[in-house]
Design a protein around this motif. Structure first.
Motif, PDB file in Angstrom:
ATOM      1  N   HIS A 158       1.289  -2.370   1.752  1.00 44.56           N
ATOM      2  CA  HIS A 158       0.998  -2.325   0.320  1.00 44.56           C
ATOM      3  C   HIS A 158       0.022  -3.432  -0.051  1.00 44.56           C
ATOM      4  CE1 HIS A 158       2.449  -2.627  -4.121  1.00 44.56           C
ATOM      5  NE2 HIS A 158       1.371  -1.883  -4.025  1.00 44.56           N
ATOM      6  N   PRO A 160      -1.146  -4.767  -3.412  1.00 46.70           N
ATOM      7  CA  PRO A 160      -0.832  -4.603  -4.834  1.00 46.70           C
ATOM      8  C   PRO A 160      -1.966  -4.989  -5.782  1.00 46.70           C
ATOM      9  CG  PRO A 160       0.222  -6.559  -3.993  1.00 46.70           C
ATOM     10  CD  PRO A 160      -0.409  -5.888  -2.812  1.00 46.70           C
ATOM     11  N   ALA A 209       1.448  -5.091 -10.487  1.00 47.14           N
ATOM     12  CA  ALA A 209       2.193  -5.600  -9.336  1.00 47.14           C
ATOM     13  C   ALA A 209       3.393  -6.441  -9.752  1.00 47.14           C
ATOM     14  CB  ALA A 209       1.269  -6.425  -8.450  1.00 47.14           C
ATOM     15  N   SER A 213       6.460  -2.905  -7.427  1.00 50.58           N
ATOM     16  CA  SER A 213       6.086  -3.153  -6.037  1.00 50.58           C
ATOM     17  C   SER A 213       7.161  -2.574  -5.130  1.00 50.58           C
ATOM     18  CB  SER A 213       5.940  -4.659  -5.771  1.00 50.58           C
ATOM     19  OG  SER A 213       5.421  -4.889  -4.484  1.00 50.58           O
ATOM     20  N   LEU A 219       2.730  -6.771   3.258  1.00 49.11           N
ATOM     21  CA  LEU A 219       2.246  -7.031   1.910  1.00 49.11           C
ATOM     22  C   LEU A 219       0.931  -7.790   2.015  1.00 49.11           C
ATOM     23  CD1 LEU A 219       3.235  -6.676  -1.055  1.00 49.11           C
ATOM     24  CD2 LEU A 219       4.400  -8.889  -0.805  1.00 49.11           C
ATOM     25  N   LEU A 241       6.694 -10.803  -5.619  1.00 51.96           N
ATOM     26  CA  LEU A 241       6.206  -9.830  -4.640  1.00 51.96           C
ATOM     27  C   LEU A 241       6.855 -10.003  -3.274  1.00 51.96           C
ATOM     28  CD1 LEU A 241       2.512  -9.867  -5.789  1.00 51.96           C
ATOM     29  CD2 LEU A 241       4.012  -7.874  -5.787  1.00 51.96           C
ATOM     30  N   SER A 244       9.779  -7.884  -2.353  1.00 59.37           N
ATOM     31  CA  SER A 244       9.625  -6.473  -1.995  1.00 59.37           C
ATOM     32  C   SER A 244       9.507  -6.261  -0.484  1.00 59.37           C
ATOM     33  CB  SER A 244       8.399  -5.880  -2.690  1.00 59.37           C
ATOM     34  OG  SER A 244       7.200  -6.422  -2.169  1.00 59.37           O
TER      35      SER A 244
END
Length: 298
Positions: A158, A160, A209, A213, A219, A241, A244
């Motif tokens: 991901h 973001p 974000a 997320s 990440l 973040l 996540s």
């Protein structure tokens, strides 16, 4: 007496006025000592001089003694060093587990508030996309090298704050067995990325974000940076973040401009392992900020 003592001279001072230049000051921790440095423009492939996220030994001032803040600006006190000593400092930093480059000061407006690009800056067009994609190749290739070694087929990557989509699309092409998601707060950026990479397997979405997320295996954090957000917001976003990340997941933190959060401190507070803080292109005597964090499996 160590080798460095034979190659260093008198103590000197560099004064950086308060303003945009503050973000060009950096400190290099080689593992055995701290060095003062300042980014300076270097010629690019077109011969134009511009700032880059890649640091070279010539940008070092010398071993740091102190740094003072005043109404005049920031004064770095350091010991003059020879080119050979600066080269040795980069070699040591590359080889030492505690090697790190950090930037203590953000860019300041004349009002002495942190400078952050206005929302209009993120309205995407071809010119802005070219500007943002410039000087990104080393980040893309290093991300691929790290993720290829760490991720299993089916892993979700991901990004973001995917911006133009260039980086996450590059990862999708290089790592076809992984799933790639690109998000961005700017609808304009998402529209550009979706059109530019319409044939890519990347899924692009317009999202904030800070609030959306999904759980992921990797990440990509390349927006917790000077001129993008404030240091306070960068700290908050980093902690949000990182939550996540799945157990065993990894986070890569870097960017065109200096990373703002104190990443080693945040990692320690969150129980996440900091594996490395700097990187370089293969065979190059250089450094750039590139934090690799891993969430324990348990």
């Amino acid at each position: 007496m160590n080798e460095l003592a034979h190659t260093c001279g008198s103590w000197q001072r560099h004064l950086e006025p308060l303003g945009f230049g503050l973000t060009q000051l950096f400190i290099l921790n080689t593992g055995s000592r701290h060095w003062a440095g300042r980014i300076k423009p270097l010629p690019d492939e077109q011969g134009q001089r511009r700032l880059s996220s890649i640091l070279h030994p010539s940008m070092l001032l010398g071993p740091l003694a102190a740094h003072h803040w005043s109404n005049e600006g920031v004064a770095l006190f350091y010991q003059a060093a020879t080119p050979d000593a600066k080269h040795l400092a980069f070699v040591e930093a590359q080889q030492h587990a505690q090697g790190e480059v950090y930037f203590p000061y953000p860019s300041l407006r004349p009002s002495r508030e942190e400078f952050v690009c206005p929302p209009s800056f993120w309205e995407c067009n071809d010119e802005r996309a070219t500007q943002l994609n410039r000087d990104e190749a080393h980040f893309r290739e290093h991300c691929v090298a790290v993720l290829r070694e760490r991720l299993k087929p089916g892993a979700l990557i991901h990004d973001p704050a995917c911006s133009t989509g260039e980086l996450i699309a590059h990862l999708a092409k290089a790592l076809p067995n992984c799933l790639c998601l690109g998000s961005d707060l700017s609808a304009s950026m998402i529209a550009h990325a979706s059109k530019r990479f319409a044939d890519s397997p990347v899924r692009f979405r317009h999202a904030d974000a800070a609030h959306e997320s999904p759980a992921c295996d990797a990440l990509i954090l390349r927006f917790l940076n000077a001129e993008v957000v404030t240091r306070r917001d960068a700290d908050t976003l980093l902690r949000t973040l990182l939550s996540s990340l799945k157990p065993g997941g990894i986070a890569l933190i870097f960017g065109h401009t200096p990373v703002l959060p104190a990443v080693p401190w945040a990692a320690q507070q969150l129980g996440i392992t900091l594996e490395s803080s700097i990187a370089a292109r293969p065979g190059k005597l250089e450094l750039f900020q590139f934090y690799l964090l891993a969430r324990p499996n348990t």
